[in-house]
Design a protein around this motif. Structure first.
Motif, PDB file in Angstrom:
ATOM      1  N   VAL A  62     -96.460 -58.200  -9.421  1.00 29.15           N
ATOM      2  CA  VAL A  62     -94.803 -58.067  -9.741  1.00 29.15           C
ATOM      3  C   VAL A  62     -94.704 -58.035  -8.651  1.00 29.15           C
ATOM      4  O   VAL A  62     -93.285 -58.902  -8.757  1.00 29.15           O
ATOM      5  CB  VAL A  62     -95.077 -57.372 -10.673  1.00 29.15           C
ATOM      6  CG1 VAL A  62     -93.240 -56.875 -11.439  1.00 29.15           C
ATOM      7  CG2 VAL A  62     -95.410 -56.819 -12.445  1.00 29.15           C
ATOM      8  N   ALA A  63     -94.671 -57.574  -7.485  1.00 32.98           N
ATOM      9  CA  ALA A  63     -93.467 -57.254  -6.368  1.00 32.98           C
ATOM     10  C   ALA A  63     -93.772 -58.787  -5.584  1.00 32.98           C
ATOM     11  O   ALA A  63     -92.411 -58.952  -5.509  1.00 32.98           O
ATOM     12  CB  ALA A  63     -94.288 -56.660  -5.933  1.00 32.98           C
ATOM     13  N   TYR A  64     -94.455 -59.802  -6.208  1.00 33.33           N
ATOM     14  CA  TYR A  64     -94.421 -60.961  -4.963  1.00 33.33           C
ATOM     15  C   TYR A  64     -93.045 -61.945  -6.161  1.00 33.33           C
ATOM     16  O   TYR A  64     -92.777 -61.933  -5.261  1.00 33.33           O
ATOM     17  CB  TYR A  64     -95.831 -61.635  -5.485  1.00 33.33           C
ATOM     18  CG  TYR A  64     -96.140 -63.118  -5.728  1.00 33.33           C
ATOM     19  CD1 TYR A  64     -95.690 -63.092  -4.008  1.00 33.33           C
ATOM     20  CD2 TYR A  64     -95.458 -64.017  -5.839  1.00 33.33           C
ATOM     21  CE1 TYR A  64     -96.153 -64.857  -3.838  1.00 33.33           C
ATOM     22  CE2 TYR A  64     -94.930 -65.563  -5.798  1.00 33.33           C
ATOM     23  CZ  TYR A  64     -95.891 -65.414  -4.150  1.00 33.33           C
ATOM     24  OH  TYR A  64     -96.361 -66.717  -4.201  1.00 33.33           O
ATOM     25  N   TYR A  65     -93.186 -61.530  -7.269  1.00 29.26           N
ATOM     26  CA  TYR A  65     -91.539 -62.523  -8.296  1.00 29.26           C
ATOM     27  C   TYR A  65     -90.640 -61.784  -7.908  1.00 29.26           C
ATOM     28  O   TYR A  65     -90.118 -62.420  -7.694  1.00 29.26           O
ATOM     29  CB  TYR A  65     -92.447 -62.901  -9.469  1.00 29.26           C
ATOM     30  CG  TYR A  65     -93.426 -63.910  -9.912  1.00 29.26           C
ATOM     31  CD1 TYR A  65     -93.370 -64.837  -9.090  1.00 29.26           C
ATOM     32  CD2 TYR A  65     -95.104 -63.226  -9.688  1.00 29.26           C
ATOM     33  CE1 TYR A  65     -94.458 -65.851  -9.577  1.00 29.26           C
ATOM     34  CE2 TYR A  65     -96.327 -63.817 -10.066  1.00 29.26           C
ATOM     35  CZ  TYR A  65     -95.791 -64.953 -10.279  1.00 29.26           C
ATOM     36  OH  TYR A  65     -97.032 -65.743 -10.188  1.00 29.26           O
ATOM     37  N   GLU A  66     -90.675 -60.455  -8.041  1.00 30.35           N
ATOM     38  CA  GLU A  66     -89.148 -59.587  -7.679  1.00 30.35           C
ATOM     39  C   GLU A  66     -88.944 -59.970  -5.981  1.00 30.35           C
ATOM     40  O   GLU A  66     -87.449 -60.697  -6.356  1.00 30.35           O
ATOM     41  CB  GLU A  66     -90.047 -58.529  -7.553  1.00 30.35           C
ATOM     42  CG  GLU A  66     -90.139 -57.668  -9.764  1.00 30.35           C
ATOM     43  CD  GLU A  66     -90.367 -56.248  -9.139  1.00 30.35           C
ATOM     44  OE1 GLU A  66     -90.064 -55.626  -9.996  1.00 30.35           O
ATOM     45  OE2 GLU A  66     -90.980 -55.539  -8.338  1.00 30.35           O
ATOM     46  N   ARG A  67     -89.929 -60.215  -5.225  1.00 31.60           N
ATOM     47  CA  ARG A  67     -89.319 -60.399  -4.046  1.00 31.60           C
ATOM     48  C   ARG A  67     -89.001 -61.574  -3.938  1.00 31.60           C
ATOM     49  O   ARG A  67     -87.882 -62.375  -3.356  1.00 31.60           O
ATOM     50  CB  ARG A  67     -90.190 -60.288  -2.880  1.00 31.60           C
ATOM     51  CG  ARG A  67     -90.990 -58.709  -3.026  1.00 31.60           C
ATOM     52  CD  ARG A  67     -92.034 -57.852  -2.195  1.00 31.60           C
ATOM     53  NE  ARG A  67     -92.748 -57.100  -2.171  1.00 31.60           N
ATOM     54  CZ  ARG A  67     -93.199 -56.301  -1.011  1.00 31.60           C
ATOM     55  NH1 ARG A  67     -94.102 -56.585  -0.867  1.00 31.60           N
ATOM     56  NH2 ARG A  67     -93.429 -55.298  -1.765  1.00 31.60           N
ATOM     57  N   ILE A  68     -89.093 -62.727  -4.616  1.00 31.96           N
ATOM     58  CA  ILE A  68     -89.589 -64.243  -4.611  1.00 31.96           C
ATOM     59  C   ILE A  68     -87.793 -64.066  -4.625  1.00 31.96           C
ATOM     60  O   ILE A  68     -87.038 -64.915  -4.479  1.00 31.96           O
ATOM     61  CB  ILE A  68     -90.340 -65.115  -4.545  1.00 31.96           C
ATOM     62  CG1 ILE A  68     -90.749 -65.101  -6.430  1.00 31.96           C
ATOM     63  CG2 ILE A  68     -91.696 -65.231  -3.541  1.00 31.96           C
ATOM     64  CD1 ILE A  68     -91.479 -66.613  -6.527  1.00 31.96           C
ATOM     65  N   PHE A  69     -87.658 -64.064  -6.229  1.00 32.77           N
ATOM     66  CA  PHE A  69     -86.083 -64.053  -6.937  1.00 32.77           C
ATOM     67  C   PHE A  69     -85.312 -63.033  -6.066  1.00 32.77           C
ATOM     68  O   PHE A  69     -84.413 -63.772  -6.087  1.00 32.77           O
ATOM     69  CB  PHE A  69     -86.367 -63.210  -7.999  1.00 32.77           C
ATOM     70  CG  PHE A  69     -87.195 -63.951  -8.221  1.00 32.77           C
ATOM     71  CD1 PHE A  69     -87.524 -65.209  -8.554  1.00 32.77           C
ATOM     72  CD2 PHE A  69     -87.893 -63.365  -9.888  1.00 32.77           C
ATOM     73  CE1 PHE A  69     -88.105 -66.021 -10.024  1.00 32.77           C
ATOM     74  CE2 PHE A  69     -89.546 -63.669 -10.872  1.00 32.77           C
ATOM     75  CZ  PHE A  69     -89.138 -65.267 -10.484  1.00 32.77           C
ATOM     76  N   ALA A  70     -84.990 -62.232  -5.770  1.00 35.91           N
ATOM     77  CA  ALA A  70     -83.727 -61.311  -4.819  1.00 35.91           C
ATOM     78  C   ALA A  70     -84.433 -62.462  -2.976  1.00 35.91           C
ATOM     79  O   ALA A  70     -82.908 -62.290  -3.032  1.00 35.91           O
ATOM     80  CB  ALA A  70     -84.869 -60.558  -4.189  1.00 35.91           C
ATOM     81  N   ASP A  71     -85.041 -62.783  -2.856  1.00 35.41           N
ATOM     82  CA  ASP A  71     -85.470 -63.666  -1.038  1.00 35.41           C
ATOM     83  C   ASP A  71     -84.361 -64.785  -2.005  1.00 35.41           C
ATOM     84  O   ASP A  71     -83.555 -65.386  -0.482  1.00 35.41           O
ATOM     85  CB  ASP A  71     -86.457 -64.274  -0.542  1.00 35.41           C
ATOM     86  CG  ASP A  71     -86.398 -64.615   0.677  1.00 35.41           C
ATOM     87  OD1 ASP A  71     -85.826 -63.995   1.742  1.00 35.41           O
ATOM     88  OD2 ASP A  71     -86.035 -65.741   0.883  1.00 35.41           O
TER      89      ASP A  71
END
Length: 244
Positions: free
Chosen positions: A175-184
């Protein structure tokens, strides 16, 4: 729920057909390395097939551990070339910098020459961009590799960013993968749509707040998650407003 404005596309088996890409990779590896290092086309193709899963596994494990993407990518390139050369029985440069440079040159030669886009995929990407959707990749490929593939497809300029695990120090299906690309990227996940061929990846994208669509030739069409048979079908699905 806000309208969809941002679309995140997986690469392999969404934009490009891995079954077509693999044999092209093997042929081009031989074309590049045989004149430079020796061996045969057949030996290089077999070597790549033999080592790729193990080498990729070490790469993804290092990224999952949170190590810097640039350092891991450098190690991957050296590992990839030396592992293949050992299988073929040829020598590569002893110096890590020289070995890395040769591997990078090979990848730069190979990637733009790959022609494995699904029928209608390039046209669909152009249509989505013309309809003012913001396009991103969401792949487990390295960001530089994704750019090279999209350059070969003639659509690189239509993407705002090229997300691979090297940029966010996480891999799908975390899930962190998607959380980080959305944040970035600074996008609202609720206004984002993620396409992938793997439901486990999409479940993580949904957990991060995005809407999801499965790209599959055999998934049932009447399931809870929307399904399209090919990326070429996405513009029509968006126009139908069934995702809103």
């Amino acid at each position: 729920m806000p309208p969809i404005r941002h679309i995140f596309l997986d690469d392999g088996d969404v934009m490009n057909d891995n079954a077509v890409r693999g044999p092209q990779w093997q042929r081009l590896i031989g074309e590049f390395f045989v004149p430079r290092l020796g061996g045969t086309m057949e030996a290089w193709a077999a070597a790549n097939t033999s080592i790729v899963d193990e080498v990729d596994g070490r790469y993804w494990s290092a990224l999952s551990a949170g190590r810097p993407g640039d350092a891991v990518w450098r190690e991957y390139n050296i590992d990839w070339l030396r592992s293949m050369a050992a299988e073929v029985g040829v020598q590569v440069p002893d110096d890590d910098d020289d070995c890395h440079a040769l591997a990078q040159t090979a990848i730069g030669f190979i990637r733009p020459r790959i022609q494995s886009a699904y029928p209608g995929a390039i046209e669909a990407i152009k249509r989505l961009a013309a309809d003012k959707y913001e396009l991103y990749t969401a792949s487990n490929e390295h960001s530089e590799v994704l750019q090279a593939y999209l350059e070969g497809m003639g659509v690189r300029h239509l993407f705002r960013a090229f997300y691979g695990p090297d940029l966010v120090r996480a891999i799908k299906p975390d899930v962190a993968y998607y959380e980080r690309i959305f944040a970035d990227s600074g996008v609202d996940p609720a206004a984002s749509l993620v396409l992938d061929d793997k439901l486990s990846h999409l479940e993580s994208a949904a957990a991060a707040g995005a809407r999801i669509v499965v790209v599959s030739t055999d998934a049932p069409l009447d399931g809870e998650v929307p399904v399209i048979r090919a990326l070429a079908d996405l513009p029509a699905l968006l126009a139908s407003e069934r995702l809103e």
